[in-house]
Design a protein around this motif. Structure first.
Motif, PDB file in Angstrom:
ATOM      1  N   ARG A 271       0.817  -1.211   0.000  1.00 47.17           N
ATOM      2  CA  ARG A 271       0.000   0.000   0.000  1.00 47.17           C
ATOM      3  C   ARG A 271       0.847   1.256   0.000  1.00 47.17           C
ATOM      4  N   TYR A 272       2.099   1.129   0.515  1.00 48.13           N
ATOM      5  CA  TYR A 272       2.916   2.328   0.656  1.00 48.13           C
ATOM      6  C   TYR A 272       3.735   2.578  -0.592  1.00 48.13           C
ATOM      7  N   CYS A 273       3.620   1.718  -1.571  1.00 49.00           N
ATOM      8  CA  CYS A 273       4.403   1.896  -2.779  1.00 49.00           C
ATOM      9  C   CYS A 273       3.501   1.568  -3.960  1.00 49.00           C
ATOM     10  N   PRO A 274       2.383   2.282  -4.078  1.00 50.40           N
ATOM     11  CA  PRO A 274       1.405   1.922  -5.100  1.00 50.40           C
ATOM     12  C   PRO A 274       1.896   2.308  -6.493  1.00 50.40           C
ATOM     13  N   LYS A 279      -2.548   5.072  -7.614  1.00 49.67           N
ATOM     14  CA  LYS A 279      -2.671   6.422  -7.045  1.00 49.67           C
ATOM     15  C   LYS A 279      -3.796   7.186  -7.731  1.00 49.67           C
ATOM     16  N   ARG A 282      -7.197   5.492  -6.597  1.00 52.78           N
ATOM     17  CA  ARG A 282      -7.566   5.569  -5.180  1.00 52.78           C
ATOM     18  C   ARG A 282      -7.635   6.995  -4.661  1.00 52.78           C
ATOM     19  N   ASN A 306      11.111   8.094  -9.398  1.00 55.01           N
ATOM     20  CA  ASN A 306      10.509   7.470  -8.228  1.00 55.01           C
ATOM     21  C   ASN A 306       9.102   8.016  -8.007  1.00 55.01           C
ATOM     22  N   GLY A 307       8.104   7.141  -8.010  1.00 53.80           N
ATOM     23  CA  GLY A 307       6.727   7.574  -7.773  1.00 53.80           C
ATOM     24  C   GLY A 307       5.784   7.207  -8.898  1.00 53.80           C
ATOM     25  N   ARG A 423       7.407  -3.759   4.971  1.00 49.41           N
ATOM     26  CA  ARG A 423       8.448  -2.736   4.968  1.00 49.41           C
ATOM     27  C   ARG A 423       8.579  -2.178   6.383  1.00 49.41           C
ATOM     28  N   PHE A 425       8.892   0.541   9.262  1.00 47.94           N
ATOM     29  CA  PHE A 425       8.571   1.929   9.596  1.00 47.94           C
ATOM     30  C   PHE A 425       9.000   2.160  11.036  1.00 47.94           C
TER      31      PHE A 425
ATOM     32  N   ASP B 171       6.843   9.031   9.561  1.00 48.40           N
ATOM     33  CA  ASP B 171       7.337   7.935   8.728  1.00 48.40           C
ATOM     34  C   ASP B 171       7.270   8.233   7.234  1.00 48.40           C
ATOM     35  N   PHE B 420      -2.742   4.616   5.416  1.00 52.06           N
ATOM     36  CA  PHE B 420      -2.835   4.254   4.003  1.00 52.06           C
ATOM     37  C   PHE B 420      -4.208   4.568   3.420  1.00 52.06           C
ATOM     38  N   ILE B 425       0.428   7.503  -0.299  1.00 56.15           N
ATOM     39  CA  ILE B 425       1.815   7.253   0.061  1.00 56.15           C
ATOM     40  C   ILE B 425       2.505   6.550  -1.098  1.00 56.15           C
ATOM     41  N   LYS B 427       6.240   7.650  -3.116  1.00 60.24           N
ATOM     42  CA  LYS B 427       6.764   8.725  -3.953  1.00 60.24           C
ATOM     43  C   LYS B 427       7.334   8.158  -5.234  1.00 60.24           C
TER      44      LYS B 427
END
Lengths: 620, 427
Positions: A271-274, A279, A282, A306-307, A423, A425, B171, B420, B425, B427
């Motif tokens: 979820r933190y690297c969609p 993006k 959602r 990146n992104g 991942r 955190f 974070d 989330f 989130i 980048k």
């Protein structure tokens, strides 16, 4: 047949750290990898560290591992994230030159005693009497060892998706290990499926840098390794640009051609690297997403945007990328892709990362459902050290949540399992205020020395630093000021009549070491670096004392070891659901049992009562 | 797992007595006595027999595992309430392999262990069983039905949201997350502080409902306090005489006033005295009177109270049968003014009880107060600026931990879920 103490399969971040860890312990170690020149390859973004991740790298370094040192050699843009927040949540990060990182890692590997690199593909495992005793290579040759560490990343049944095209593979240009995957399936390990993605790679010569914002590194760069104090190569900046409504329209119009939205992918992504598709779908109300343009190397024009990772077809990738400011004429060097792969449910592992049902076989890295170089390397270290310890018939090294991020990660993995690529955190560490990147050496290097995985150079610099810290702390504690004396020196404290030591003055939010040293002449001789480190300790001292009760409670629970053959079905009063869960997870300690999803205090009390009975019986 | 059984109703002669059996062998055991068992949750009339001999004719109800009070397989035998019948059936069950008599509270413990009740609900159940008055019954039933859990669930959602906002700025500093979350976090913290403060204030009254209000009768020696107490209690609880200073120790009478549990305290008359024993009594009287929820000052003529009355306290003039006075006059002898006194005391206490919350125990209050303090320090840290975010987050964690006793476990996955779901989130 050649004999080793430990064989590590795979030359990625987990594999190299595992092989080095084992070799530093003095175990004769073989690192089996497809290509020697691929050791140290960064297959995703060209950066190391970050929040939580930077903490892991520091801990690896504190145990004399290689990732931090290699990252320093290759670092081209160092930034300490959260520099303006408290030290507990600051994480070192660097853009790393791919080639320099690879070279550094290969040099470190060449120089490491007891470590042999063998080029080859591991096709199968040798299992004798229920224990793994070696590997068979694709050419038929065999290698024997007491412990095998498997770090095969995404190579297990890896499938690459670019739009609606698929092909087997773990990384663009590499073959997946189908034979080994089949062997693991025969072991009937619990497997799951995950996915991850990468963005297209761009040609930096075709980017209009002049119209883009840039992000430089820190003026005062912070290194990963406790052995280093400044960068080794020239420092550069990253570019920053943003997607726009036009980009989003192109993506929306082509969603059905995306591997993920076209229904070709079943694995769960992080979820933190969609992906950029994710993006746009959602967070439909956002009209721009940030894109960092990260250089892949000093003498390499490749840019990693990146992104914007994606699994759209190549023609769509080109159109949406070129809709972004500064990238109007950009040339794509390699399209982005999504990759699906199998992972082993890490609840099948012990905290040493050895498979519970197949002694001698250790798993580390992405194969355990994690993501990230740093997470992989930290697991590699744990597996490598423990494989060596096991071969040397010594006690295992279990990392605790109370003293390291490594411990937090391993515990999360083996007790909770993963539902998306895991991942690190900082918020995962409940004792975050004491587990800091700045004190990783204070927490772990002593442990490493006792274990035998820390070399002479680090031992000397570490014991020197510890002596100076201890002398500095004594000095700070011996200087005591009344509130009046403090005020006379321009220090803001409550005029409550309470005398305070210089050490406790450092815990005040607006007093730092340099200020203190300026007004207390006795501190003039102290190394400012030592003073600043003591100030970081002092800042949290008050909170850490409060946390110590929690830590003590957790340690007590960790001391209650639950035997492997503990019979949950015989516990009266335990619900069938919990019996099933506990039977599957087989927690090793009461502390782990408490973190199993759905656990109740009452159920824990029951287990504890049974353990107590057992202990009493053992005494009698 | 052992199967347990016990008499679930009070011992002694009664119309009906219920024996409860719980555990894996519950149905089997009931079946051995009753023959074919009725469908679960359906009452069936059966003859209970052992070795061909009829023990009783009883209503039998079965509950399936997962759908019973304890969460285990349960059978209930509703017998005729004769002591001999109950004894015979209990003996029959004792004789069966794998069954044993339950220890006190064991059914409830199993309900807790099997997740059928949470800790607050167990407390509610015990209070319900102990309840003597209507307010106690209502309060206990609210707790038993999960009122504490529901309330805390709301707080927890706010706390998790506030913590997630802070964690996101820590974070995901390199991501597109809001840099300054202070306004929303402060608003959430203030909301929570208000809620907790409100509930703590109401917990005093809640505890009073559970334990009873204390009402002290104070006045000079021989003012007629004991006579008044006896009249209110409807019996001779305290010794009365013409001799001043007859009451030396504190006498307590428990009574039900308009559905509220009230403990009436008769105390020694307040005066300077050389008598050592009486002096101790006077000191004790002052102490208890000041600690009571309400004081009735019973005065003579133009007398003034010897300790300062608090708001709501009642001032009445006694021995109305002997003299006439202006003001609220009562007589413990004739009963004059008593109905008015009872009505006023009841009204005052009922008014307080109306504001009572569900947190009725010291344990609840301690958890609330720890959480409140942690929120206060979180608030301070948030206001000091984003560079203290990790300390604010630590205090929020402590607030969560403090409420954990009431809410069950909160972990980092909940924070990450919130992050989330709220922010883009990656980048």
């Amino acid at each position: 047949m050649k004999h080793f103490d430990v064989i590590v399969v795979g030359g990625g971040h987990a594999g190299t750290e595992a092989a080095h860890g084992s070799a530093r312990m003095g175990a004769e170690t073989a690192l089996v990898t497809l290509r020697r020149d691929a050791i140290g390859v960064m297959s995703c973004n060209p950066a190391i560290g970050g929040l939580g991740k930077g903490h892991l790298v520091r801990e690896i370094d504190a145990l004399d591992g290689v990732m931090g040192r290699a990252a320093d050699f290759a670092g081209i843009q160092f930034r300490l994230l959260n520099r303006r927040k408290g030290p507990a949540v600051q994480g070192p990060r660097t853009q790393a030159d791919r080639k320099l990182y690879r070279e550094a890692m290969q040099k470190l590997t060449d120089d490491q005693p007891h470590l042999t690199v063998i080029e080859g593909e591991v096709a199968d495992l040798i299992v004798t009497e229920g224990k793994v005793s070696g590997v068979i290579l694709a050419d038929g040759s065999q290698l024997a060892a007491g412990g095998i560490v498997l770090t095969t990343g995404t190579f297990l049944n890896g499938v690459i998706h670019i739009g609606d095209r698929q092909k087997p593979g773990g990384r663009i240009g590499d073959q997946p290990s189908v034979a080994l995957a089949a062997r693991l399936r025969d072991l009937s390990l619990p497997l799951g499926r995950l996915k991850t993605g990468t963005p297209p790679r761009l040609d930096g010569k075709t980017i209009r840098w002049d119209i883009l914002d840039s992000q430089p590194g820190d003026d005062d760069p912070e290194m990963f390794s406790f052995l280093h104090d400044k960068p080794f190569v020239r420092q550069v900046s990253c570019g920053i640009t943003h997607t726009n409504e036009q980009t989003h329209d192109i993506i929306r119009e082509n969603l059905n051609r995306s591997a993920m939205y076209g229904g070709h992918i079943s694995g769960v992504g992080p979820r933190y690297c969609p992906s950029i598709e994710d993006k746009v779908v959602r967070f439909a109300d956002k009209n721009a997403h940030q894109v960092f343009l990260e250089p892949e190397g000093l003498d390499d024009d490749t840019i990693y945007p990146n992104g914007v990772s994606t699994s759209l077809p190549e023609d769509v990738q080109e159109r949406y990328i070129r809709s972004i400011r500064g990238l109007e004429n950009v040339r794509i060097l390699q399209p982005g892709y999504a990759i699906e792969y199998d992972f082993v449910d890490p609840r099948a592992l012990k905290p040493t990362l050895e498979l519970r049902d197949l002694p001698g076989l250790y798993l580390a890295g992405q194969i355990n459902g994690t993501t990230g170089y740093e997470e992989a390397a930290a697991q590699g270290l744990v597996a490598g050290l423990n494989a060596a310890l096991c071969v040397q018939s010594r006690d295992p090294m279990i990392f605790s949540r109370t003293s390291s991020y490594i411990g937090v990660m391993i515990d999360d993995l083996v007790t909770r399992g993963v539902s998306e690529p895991y991942r690190m955190f900082t918020s995962r560490a409940e004792f975050r205020l004491s587990l800091r990147a700045d004190n990783a050496d204070q927490r772990l290097t002593g442990v490493g020395l006792a274990l035998g995985c820390v070399g002479e150079e680090r031992r000397r610099s570490f014991s020197d630093k510890m002596e100076r810290l201890s002398a500095g702390k004594d000095l700070l504690a011996s200087i005591v000021l009344t509130p009046k004396e403090a005020a006379l020196r321009g220090l803001r404290v409550n005029q409550d009549g309470a005398k305070r030591s210089a050490y406790s003055l450092l815990s005040f939010p607006d007093i730092d070491f340099s200020q203190l040293a300026a007004v207390i002449p006795e501190l003039g001789a102290m190394d400012p670096k030592i003073g600043e480190q003591l100030a970081r300790d002092a800042l949290y001292a008050h909170y850490i004392i409060r946390q110590e009760n929690d830590i003590a409670a957790l340690k007590r629970d960790e001391d209650w070891v639950i035997p492997d053959d503990f019979d949950y079905s015989a516990l009266s009063g335990l619900s069938n659901e919990l019996k099933l869960k506990l039977g599957r997870a087989r927690p090793q300690t009461l502390a782990q049992a408490g973190r199993i999803d759905g656990m109740t205090p009452a159920a824990l009390a029951l287990i504890l009562a049974r353990l107590r009975q057992g202990r009493r019986a053992a005494i009698a | 797992m052992e199967t347990i059984f016990a008499l679930a109703t009070a011992r002694g002669k009664a119309g009906v007595a219920v024996i409860r059996i719980s555990g894996a062998l519950a149905w089997e055991a009931a079946g051995r006595l009753a023959g074919r068992l009725p469908e679960p949750r359906v009452a069936g009339l059966r003859h209970l027999r052992l070795d061909g001999e009829t023990l009783d004719e009883a209503v039998v109800i079965c509950f399936a595992e997962g759908a019973s009070f304890t969460g285990e397989e349960v059978a209930e035998l509703h017998l005729h309430g004769a002591m001999a019948t109950v004894t015979a059936v209990l003996r029959a069950l004792s004789g069966m392999e794998g069954l044993r008599l339950a220890e006190p509270g064991e059914f409830t413990r199993r309900a807790l262990e099997n997740g059928r009740l949470d800790l607050a609900q167990v407390e509610g159940l015990s209070d319900l069983i102990e309840s003597e008055t209507e307010s106690q019954r209502k309060q206990a039933l609210a707790v038993l039905s999960g009122a504490v859990g529901t309330m805390v669930e709301g707080w927890r959602a706010k706390l998790v949201r506030a913590a997630a906002l802070l964690e996101a700025t820590i974070d995901f500093v390199d991501e597109d997350v809001p840099v300054d979350v202070t306004p929303e976090v402060i608003e959430l913290i203030d909301d929570l502080r208000r809620d907790l403060r409100w509930e703590m204030d109401r917990s005093g009254a809640a505890e009073r409902i559970r334990e009873g209000f204390e009402v002290a009768i104070v006045g000079r020696p021989n003012a007629g306090k004991s006579t008044l107490l006896n009249m209110l209690a409807g019996r001779e609880a305290a010794i009365t005489s013409e001799i001043a200073g007859t009451t030396r120790d504190v006498i307590e009478v428990r009574m039900d006033l308009g559905g509220l549990a009230v403990t009436l305290l008769d105390t020694a008359g307040l005066r300077e005295t050389a008598d050592v024993v009486e002096a101790i009594g006077v000191e004790r009287a002052v102490q208890r009177a000041q600690g009571a929820d309400l004081r009735i000052f019973l005065l003579d003529d133009a007398d003034v109270p010897m300790i300062a009355p608090k708001p709501d306290d009642l001032i009445v003039f006694g021995k109305a049968d002997l003299r006439s006075v202006d003001g609220f006059a009562i007589s413990g002898k004739t009963g004059e003014g008593l109905d008015r006194l009872i009505a006023e005391v009841t009204a005052i206490l009922a008014n307080r009880a109306a504001g009572a919350g569900v947190m009725s125990r010291e344990r609840h209050r301690a958890a609330l107060s720890r959480a409140f303090d942690a929120l206060d320090s979180a608030r301070n840290e948030v206001l000091r600026g984003t560079e203290r975010a990790e300390l604010a987050a630590e205090s929020l964690r402590q607030a969560l931990r403090a409420l954990e006793a009431l809410v069950g476990h909160v972990d980092v996955e909940h924070l990450l879920d919130e992050i989330f779901a709220s922010f883009c989130i990656g980048k």
